[in-house]
Design a protein around this motif. Sequence first.
Motif, PDB file in Angstrom:
ATOM      1  N   ARG A  35     -22.272 -24.658  26.822  1.00 44.38           N
ATOM      2  CA  ARG A  35     -22.328 -26.083  27.163  1.00 44.38           C
ATOM      3  C   ARG A  35     -21.543 -26.919  26.160  1.00 44.38           C
ATOM      4  O   ARG A  35     -20.864 -27.885  26.535  1.00 44.38           O
ATOM      5  CB  ARG A  35     -23.785 -26.548  27.246  1.00 44.38           C
ATOM      6  N   SER A  36     -21.607 -26.545  24.904  1.00 42.80           N
ATOM      7  CA  SER A  36     -20.864 -27.295  23.889  1.00 42.80           C
ATOM      8  C   SER A  36     -19.365 -27.135  24.083  1.00 42.80           C
ATOM      9  O   SER A  36     -18.597 -28.104  23.990  1.00 42.80           O
ATOM     10  CB  SER A  36     -21.282 -26.823  22.494  1.00 42.80           C
ATOM     11  N   LEU A  37     -18.923 -25.913  24.357  1.00 44.66           N
ATOM     12  CA  LEU A  37     -17.509 -25.607  24.491  1.00 44.66           C
ATOM     13  C   LEU A  37     -16.861 -26.413  25.619  1.00 44.66           C
ATOM     14  O   LEU A  37     -15.714 -26.857  25.501  1.00 44.66           O
ATOM     15  CB  LEU A  37     -17.338 -24.112  24.765  1.00 44.66           C
ATOM     16  N   SER A  77     -23.729 -31.696  28.356  1.00 47.33           N
ATOM     17  CA  SER A  77     -24.816 -32.198  27.520  1.00 47.33           C
ATOM     18  C   SER A  77     -25.603 -31.044  26.913  1.00 47.33           C
ATOM     19  O   SER A  77     -25.704 -29.960  27.490  1.00 47.33           O
ATOM     20  CB  SER A  77     -25.745 -33.087  28.345  1.00 47.33           C
ATOM     21  N   ALA A  78     -26.183 -31.288  25.756  1.00 47.51           N
ATOM     22  CA  ALA A  78     -26.855 -30.237  24.989  1.00 47.51           C
ATOM     23  C   ALA A  78     -28.278 -30.023  25.493  1.00 47.51           C
ATOM     24  O   ALA A  78     -29.260 -30.369  24.836  1.00 47.51           O
ATOM     25  CB  ALA A  78     -26.864 -30.592  23.509  1.00 47.51           C
ATOM     26  N   GLN A 104     -26.108 -22.362  24.660  1.00 45.34           N
ATOM     27  CA  GLN A 104     -25.777 -23.629  24.009  1.00 45.34           C
ATOM     28  C   GLN A 104     -24.293 -23.699  23.667  1.00 45.34           C
ATOM     29  O   GLN A 104     -23.669 -24.766  23.775  1.00 45.34           O
ATOM     30  CB  GLN A 104     -26.641 -23.791  22.758  1.00 45.34           C
ATOM     31  N   THR A 105     -23.716 -22.560  23.285  1.00 44.62           N
ATOM     32  CA  THR A 105     -22.279 -22.528  22.987  1.00 44.62           C
ATOM     33  C   THR A 105     -21.462 -22.835  24.237  1.00 44.62           C
ATOM     34  O   THR A 105     -20.474 -23.572  24.183  1.00 44.62           O
ATOM     35  CB  THR A 105     -21.884 -21.150  22.419  1.00 44.62           C
ATOM     36  N   GLU A 130     -25.840 -20.516  33.068  1.00 49.70           N
ATOM     37  CA  GLU A 130     -24.736 -21.344  32.590  1.00 49.70           C
ATOM     38  C   GLU A 130     -24.060 -22.093  33.730  1.00 49.70           C
ATOM     39  O   GLU A 130     -23.793 -23.299  33.629  1.00 49.70           O
ATOM     40  CB  GLU A 130     -23.723 -20.464  31.843  1.00 49.70           C
ATOM     41  N   GLY A 160     -18.035 -29.310  26.900  1.00 49.79           N
ATOM     42  CA  GLY A 160     -18.353 -30.731  26.857  1.00 49.79           C
ATOM     43  C   GLY A 160     -19.525 -31.140  27.715  1.00 49.79           C
ATOM     44  O   GLY A 160     -19.628 -32.297  28.137  1.00 49.79           O
TER      45      GLY A 160
END
Length: 428
Positions: free
Chosen positions: A281-283, A287-288, A278-279, A314, A285
Amino acid sequence: MESKTRVEDCCAVGHTTKNDGLPYGYLALIVSIAAIASPAWAQTPRISGPIDGNRQIALRTQVHPLARPEFDRGAADSAMHLDYVTMVLKPTDAQQSDLETLLVQQQDKSSNNFHKWLTPEQFGDRFGLAARDIDAIRSWMVSWGFHIEDTARGRNWIAFSGTAAQIQKALHTEIHRFLVEGKMHYANATDPTIPAALADMVRFFRGLDDFEPEPPGGVRTATPIAPDYTGSGGVHYLSPDDFATIYDLMPLYSAGIQGDQQNIAIIGHSDIDLPGYQTFRSLFGLSATVPVMHLVGTDPGTTSSLGEAMLDLEWSGAVARNATIIYVYATSVNTAAQEAIDKNLAPVMSFSYASCEPDASDTLRVLAQQASAQGITWLVAAGDAGAAACDSHNDRQLASGGFAVSYPASIPEITAVGGAVFSDGGSG
């Protein structure tokens, strides 16, 4: 819908009767239902009598190439549990020939079978064993105390679990421990035997040993992600947008092609670091989303393959940004691949594990052929060693152990991926 139409059409036939008094409409209905219940490819049972132990035959060349006497450290504990051993079943010669013809036709644009993919059930009806034979073999296995884990929808394997003692009694082979390159393994020390009644129906057993393929680049470790794209040691890192630029994916993204409504199966044998995923994908930009977890058999826990699993999960989701990523994992990557194909989980399957081909038992081509018949693109990491695949971690890529390629990337029905190098044109 086609079957329903046939039944409805026959029922519209007038009730003119034959001499025996049965209306033609009802006769047509009976014939139509019989055709639906009996597929054109229904198989003839091949087991003609009881399965007993009076006559046994050995399955030749069933000892893993690395289960050699110089590595043998004696018998394993008789109570040792073997999880998800698979009896792989054999088609008739006519079925195998038919399958190989179909695989060619499915890739031939001039053929009526071009890209007409099979479901697992259709594969079983055409190339598998008769259901009655499957039931008979399952009953024989249960009689030895084995627990049936699963039976292939394609009717070409049966997975079971049991102890080393049960294996020894039923298959007349011993499970030994083998010390290879500092790591303890287990494997059958001699060829297993089966009742003569099954002689022409059993290909081999997969899972009597734990000689598993490894990531071709060696074991990768999962490290915390930090937005430091050029390391202090001068090492450069790539972000998803870098990858998209290098491989010219931006025009696809702009056209709305980002993996929507597509599934990708990632094969592994470790639990994963979901917060790390999750980190990532967040880092960058993205989608979550989270991968769909699909466990087969016993949970393997967190293993040395964690880094490979995270890399594959990932980056598959970083490139096909809106695809559904399905993580199929088990204590064996071979078992996980078998599951993805049997359950038809995705049209694309990624498998980043490899063995030196001479040191591998060729048990995966049967899966690769089924995957191809079902329209599954099976991608396998081939590593960067070329013909030096038996020289692990050899920076100079000298084939000192002899020329050999990576398995299962070498299987004809698999797409090998490896040796990817790009130049930034000297711009730094």
